[in-house]
Design an enzyme around this catalytic site. Structure first.
Site, PDB file in Angstrom:
ATOM      1  CB  CYS A 157      -0.874  -0.145   1.130  1.00  0.00           C
ATOM      2  SG  CYS A 157      -2.008   1.429   1.286  1.00  0.00           S
ATOM      3  CG  ASP A 168      -0.966   3.920   5.335  1.00  0.00           C
ATOM      4  OD1 ASP A 168       0.206   4.619   5.814  1.00  0.00           O
ATOM      5  OD2 ASP A 168      -2.103   3.948   5.600  1.00  0.00           O
ATOM      6  NE  ARG A 194      -1.037   4.817   8.618  1.00  0.00           N
ATOM      7  CZ  ARG A 194      -2.183   4.464   8.900  1.00  0.00           C
ATOM      8  NH1 ARG A 194      -2.520   4.641  10.245  1.00  0.00           N
ATOM      9  NH2 ARG A 194      -3.084   4.025   8.035  1.00  0.00           N
ATOM     10  CG  HIS A 203      -1.680  -1.206   5.812  1.00  0.00           C
ATOM     11  ND1 HIS A 203      -2.158  -0.154   6.744  1.00  0.00           N
ATOM     12  CD2 HIS A 203      -1.877  -0.619   4.631  1.00  0.00           C
ATOM     13  CE1 HIS A 203      -2.896   0.784   5.815  1.00  0.00           C
ATOM     14  NE2 HIS A 203      -2.636   0.487   4.570  1.00  0.00           N
ATOM     15  CB  CYS A 214      -5.794  -0.460   4.391  1.00  0.00           C
ATOM     16  SG  CYS A 214      -5.393   0.417   2.778  1.00  0.00           S
TER      17      CYS A 214
END
Ligand code: CO
Length: 209
Positions: free
Chosen positions: A42, A44, A46, A98, A101
């Site tokens: 992803c 993302d 993080r 994750h 999400c």
């Protein structure tokens, strides 16, 4: 004044630290990359691929998009897979999702977010394939967690169904496709145990003769 000067300062410090540990590190990398892993994750912020598995530049080939989706006709993702498999000869493709999400959360809602709603339709499809199981979960958090996991599992299947991966298997190339999920709140990876290593692992209808 340099724009974003702190990022260039960070970069210099980072490169110096690596060079201090291994003076030839960058000159060796400049000659070639030979990663054994392709990571599909992803976007993302993080969930940074290299950091999570503690790998240096050169060790992992990376493709990231919103909610780690592998769309059958996405030339961007397919090109990454083809290059990784045919040219770099990676031995492992890891689809890593994750929990928490944002893309998956949005896909479970009905609000409008713009262009991205069209991308998130692929996740709504995953929900539709597994609607009974997801709806049977006792609360929204469990529904979301399960959809995050099922999305990884569906994307592993999509990777395996590509002509790229099937042709690699047909030619005897060693290639395993894995499905993992990462928990942002504790930094820990979990294997979803859907590792597929050959054409016998995919349904008959998807196989190329
Ligand atoms: Co995400």
């Amino acid at each position: 004044m340099q724009i974003l000067k702190h990022l260039f300062d960070n970069n210099k410090n980072w490169a110096t630290k690596i060079k201090n540990a291994d003076p030839d590190f960058f000159s060796k990398l400049a000659n070639q990359q030979r990663p054994e892993y392709l990571w599909i994750g992803c976007a993302d912020s993080r969930v940074p691929a290299n950091e999570i598995v503690n790998m240096l530049p050169g060790e992992i080939f990376v493709h990231r998009n919103i909610a780690n989706v592998v769309v059958h006709t996405d030339l961007n993702c397919l090109s990454v897979i083809q290059y990784a498999v045919d040219v770099l000869k990676v031995k492992h493709i890891i689809v890593c999702g994750h929990y928490d999400c944002g893309g998956i959360t949005a896909a479970l809602e009905n609000s409008e977010h713009g262009l991205i709603d069209n991308w998130l339709r692929h996740i709504k499809d995953v929900y539709r394939f597994h609607q009974k199981e997801i709806d049977a979960q006792p609360d929204d958090k469990k529904k979301l967690d399960l959809l995050c996991e099922l999305n990884v599992i569906e994307q592993v299947a999509n990777v395996c169904h590509t002509t790229i991966v099937q042709n690699a298997w047909k030619s005897g190339q060693e290639l395993a496709v894995h499905g993992w999920i990462y928990r942002v709140s504790d930094g820990i990876l979990k294997d979803l145990n859907v590792c597929t290593t050959g054409i016998e692992g995919i349904p008959l209808i998807q196989r190329i003769a």
